[in-house]
Design a protein around this motif. Sequence first.
Motif, PDB file in Angstrom:
ATOM      1  N   SER A   1       0.610  -0.958  -0.346  1.00  0.00           N
ATOM      2  CA  SER A   1       0.219   0.197  -0.033  1.00  0.00           C
ATOM      3  C   SER A   1       1.361   1.295  -0.235  1.00  0.00           C
ATOM      4  N   ILE A   2       1.172   1.861  -1.195  1.00  0.00           N
ATOM      5  CA  ILE A   2       2.349   2.696  -1.719  1.00  0.00           C
ATOM      6  C   ILE A   2       1.878   3.933  -1.235  1.00  0.00           C
ATOM      7  N   ASP A   3       1.981   5.550  -0.474  1.00  0.00           N
ATOM      8  CA  ASP A   3       1.704   6.691  -0.838  1.00  0.00           C
ATOM      9  C   ASP A   3       1.526   7.040  -1.391  1.00  0.00           C
ATOM     10  N   LEU A   4       1.181   6.811  -2.658  1.00  0.00           N
ATOM     11  CA  LEU A   4       1.393   7.751  -4.201  1.00  0.00           C
ATOM     12  C   LEU A   4       1.539   9.040  -4.087  1.00  0.00           C
ATOM     13  N   ASN A   5       0.295   9.975  -2.833  1.00  0.00           N
ATOM     14  CA  ASN A   5       0.627  11.549  -3.078  1.00  0.00           C
ATOM     15  C   ASN A   5       1.642  11.551  -2.024  1.00  0.00           C
ATOM     16  N   ALA A   6       2.661  10.424  -1.549  1.00  0.00           N
ATOM     17  CA  ALA A   6       3.482  11.583  -0.837  1.00  0.00           C
ATOM     18  C   ALA A   6       4.181  12.464  -1.407  1.00  0.00           C
ATOM     19  N   SER A   7       5.219  12.602  -0.964  1.00  0.00           N
ATOM     20  CA  SER A   7       6.387  13.774  -1.694  1.00  0.00           C
ATOM     21  C   SER A   7       6.895  12.941  -1.938  1.00  0.00           C
ATOM     22  N   GLN A   8       7.997  13.904  -3.149  1.00  0.00           N
ATOM     23  CA  GLN A   8       9.133  13.213  -4.188  1.00  0.00           C
ATOM     24  C   GLN A   8      10.195  12.379  -2.885  1.00  0.00           C
ATOM     25  N   LYS A   9      10.669  13.772  -1.369  1.00  0.00           N
ATOM     26  CA  LYS A   9      11.247  12.939  -1.371  1.00  0.00           C
ATOM     27  C   LYS A   9      10.801  11.699  -0.825  1.00  0.00           C
ATOM     28  N   THR A  10       9.329  11.574   0.168  1.00  0.00           N
ATOM     29  CA  THR A  10       8.962  10.117   0.763  1.00  0.00           C
ATOM     30  C   THR A  10       9.438   9.012  -0.443  1.00  0.00           C
ATOM     31  N   LEU A  11       9.689   9.329  -1.474  1.00  0.00           N
ATOM     32  CA  LEU A  11       9.199   8.449  -2.079  1.00  0.00           C
ATOM     33  C   LEU A  11      10.125   7.555  -2.705  1.00  0.00           C
ATOM     34  N   VAL A  12      11.306   8.232  -3.284  1.00  0.00           N
ATOM     35  CA  VAL A  12      12.987   8.457  -3.415  1.00  0.00           C
ATOM     36  C   VAL A  12      12.956   7.777  -1.745  1.00  0.00           C
ATOM     37  N   ASN A  13      12.569   7.969  -0.869  1.00  0.00           N
ATOM     38  CA  ASN A  13      13.830   7.717   0.559  1.00  0.00           C
ATOM     39  C   ASN A  13      12.634   6.017   0.327  1.00  0.00           C
ATOM     40  N   ASP A  14      11.704   5.799  -0.019  1.00  0.00           N
ATOM     41  CA  ASP A  14      10.845   4.723   0.522  1.00  0.00           C
ATOM     42  C   ASP A  14      11.482   3.225  -0.758  1.00  0.00           C
ATOM     43  N   ALA A  15      12.122   4.382  -1.540  1.00  0.00           N
ATOM     44  CA  ALA A  15      12.796   2.953  -3.012  1.00  0.00           C
ATOM     45  C   ALA A  15      13.931   2.593  -2.084  1.00  0.00           C
ATOM     46  N   ARG A  16      15.068   3.937  -1.854  1.00  0.00           N
ATOM     47  CA  ARG A  16      15.880   3.163  -0.904  1.00  0.00           C
ATOM     48  C   ARG A  16      15.684   2.547   0.073  1.00  0.00           C
ATOM     49  N   SER A  17      14.763   2.761   0.392  1.00  0.00           N
ATOM     50  CA  SER A  17      14.693   1.481   1.484  1.00  0.00           C
ATOM     51  C   SER A  17      14.401  -0.111   1.133  1.00  0.00           C
ATOM     52  N   ARG A  18      13.550  -0.284   0.349  1.00  0.00           N
ATOM     53  CA  ARG A  18      12.886  -1.282  -0.798  1.00  0.00           C
ATOM     54  C   ARG A  18      14.168  -1.806  -1.732  1.00  0.00           C
ATOM     55  N   TRP A  19      14.805  -0.916  -2.360  1.00  0.00           N
ATOM     56  CA  TRP A  19      16.589  -1.523  -2.768  1.00  0.00           C
ATOM     57  C   TRP A  19      17.236  -1.544  -1.642  1.00  0.00           C
ATOM     58  N   THR A  20      17.329  -1.439  -0.702  1.00  0.00           N
ATOM     59  CA  THR A  20      18.164  -1.580   0.502  1.00  0.00           C
ATOM     60  C   THR A  20      17.776  -2.972   0.690  1.00  0.00           C
ATOM     61  N   ASN A  21      15.957  -3.005   1.673  1.00  0.00           N
ATOM     62  CA  ASN A  21      15.705  -4.637   2.093  1.00  0.00           C
ATOM     63  C   ASN A  21      16.888  -6.137   0.797  1.00  0.00           C
ATOM     64  N   SER A  22      16.484  -5.288  -0.088  1.00  0.00           N
ATOM     65  CA  SER A  22      16.559  -6.326  -1.342  1.00  0.00           C
ATOM     66  C   SER A  22      18.144  -6.638  -1.362  1.00  0.00           C
ATOM     67  N   VAL A  23      18.539  -5.768  -1.149  1.00  0.00           N
ATOM     68  CA  VAL A  23      20.245  -6.308  -1.592  1.00  0.00           C
ATOM     69  C   VAL A  23      20.996  -6.367   0.184  1.00  0.00           C
ATOM     70  N   GLY A  24      19.855  -6.495   0.814  1.00  0.00           N
ATOM     71  CA  GLY A  24      20.917  -6.849   2.534  1.00  0.00           C
ATOM     72  C   GLY A  24      20.171  -9.101   2.130  1.00  0.00           C
ATOM     73  N   ALA A  25      18.942  -8.949   1.491  1.00  0.00           N
ATOM     74  CA  ALA A  25      18.532 -10.124   1.469  1.00  0.00           C
ATOM     75  C   ALA A  25      19.654 -11.094   0.417  1.00  0.00           C
ATOM     76  N   PHE A  26      19.804 -10.588  -0.495  1.00  0.00           N
ATOM     77  CA  PHE A  26      21.055 -11.434  -0.827  1.00  0.00           C
ATOM     78  C   PHE A  26      21.962 -11.017  -0.262  1.00  0.00           C
ATOM     79  N   GLU A  27      22.794 -10.532   0.262  1.00  0.00           N
ATOM     80  CA  GLU A  27      24.058 -10.433   1.257  1.00  0.00           C
ATOM     81  C   GLU A  27      23.556 -11.918   2.527  1.00  0.00           C
ATOM     82  N   ASP A  28      22.177 -12.131   3.094  1.00  0.00           N
ATOM     83  CA  ASP A  28      21.693 -12.822   4.068  1.00  0.00           C
ATOM     84  C   ASP A  28      22.161 -13.856   3.748  1.00  0.00           C
ATOM     85  N   ALA A  29      21.299 -13.910   1.927  1.00  0.00           N
ATOM     86  CA  ALA A  29      21.151 -15.588   1.373  1.00  0.00           C
ATOM     87  C   ALA A  29      22.998 -16.396   0.853  1.00  0.00           C
ATOM     88  N   LEU A  30      23.288 -15.110   0.938  1.00  0.00           N
ATOM     89  CA  LEU A  30      24.981 -15.598   0.706  1.00  0.00           C
ATOM     90  C   LEU A  30      26.365 -16.434   1.957  1.00  0.00           C
TER      91      LEU A  30
END
Length: 246
Positions: A117-146
């Motif tokens: 449930s992404i808030d698409l009405n949020a500010s540009q900064k919030t959207l960018v920060n959320d995207a960075r957080s999701r990307w960080t989760n993905s990278v961290g998950a691959f590191e954990d798998a390794l």
Amino acid sequence: MTISRIRKSIVASVAIASMVVAGAPAGAVIVYDPTNYAQNVIQAARALEQINNQIRSLQNQATSLLNDAKNLTTLPLTVFEPLQQQIRQTQQLLNQAQNLGYDVKQIDQEFATKYKSIDLNASQKTLVNDARSRWTNSVGAFEDALKVQAGAVGNIEGSRSAMKNLVTASQSASGALQAAQAGNQMMALQSQQLADLTATMASIGRAQSLDAAQKAAAQAQGREQLRRFMGGGKGYVPVKASMFPN
């Protein structure tokens, strides 16, 4: 009573009988009864056979007791604690999962706010920060798998050593109990290997799931950011142009 003692008793009886005959008065008549003598010999032979049977029975009982003692002897080797230690190490690697772990409640909360449930009405900064957080989760998950895969590979040498020791102990087992205990510990070793395999597959699946969720959320956010970029103005309108003015 042993056979040698019976023979000594028979010899002693014959000697006593000879003394009796020798000490008998002159003119005494000694009566020899063949039937009675034969019965006495048969009885002595039967008694000897019974004694032999008892000796064989005692020998069999002694052999059986020795076998029982071997079957009740416990295996001097145990790999339980090393296997437990390997499982604990794998669990520690799983517990070190970054950002979004394996807790169901945490996953439900994180997905509700950052993926589903992404808030698409949020500010540009919030959207960018959320995207960075999701990307960080993905990278961290691959590191954990390794890391989990590396831990599972590191346990292979310990499993190989444990298997070698258990096979050696099983082949040299002195009784049924030792053989059964060696078999049980081999099954425990297989369980530890299955635990490593399960942890590896779970870590890989987590990384792939987070990566797929991150891509899906990025698509929705990308469409919104494109809409904002385009704005409400008109698009490009071509006009005639002259290279050389009149």
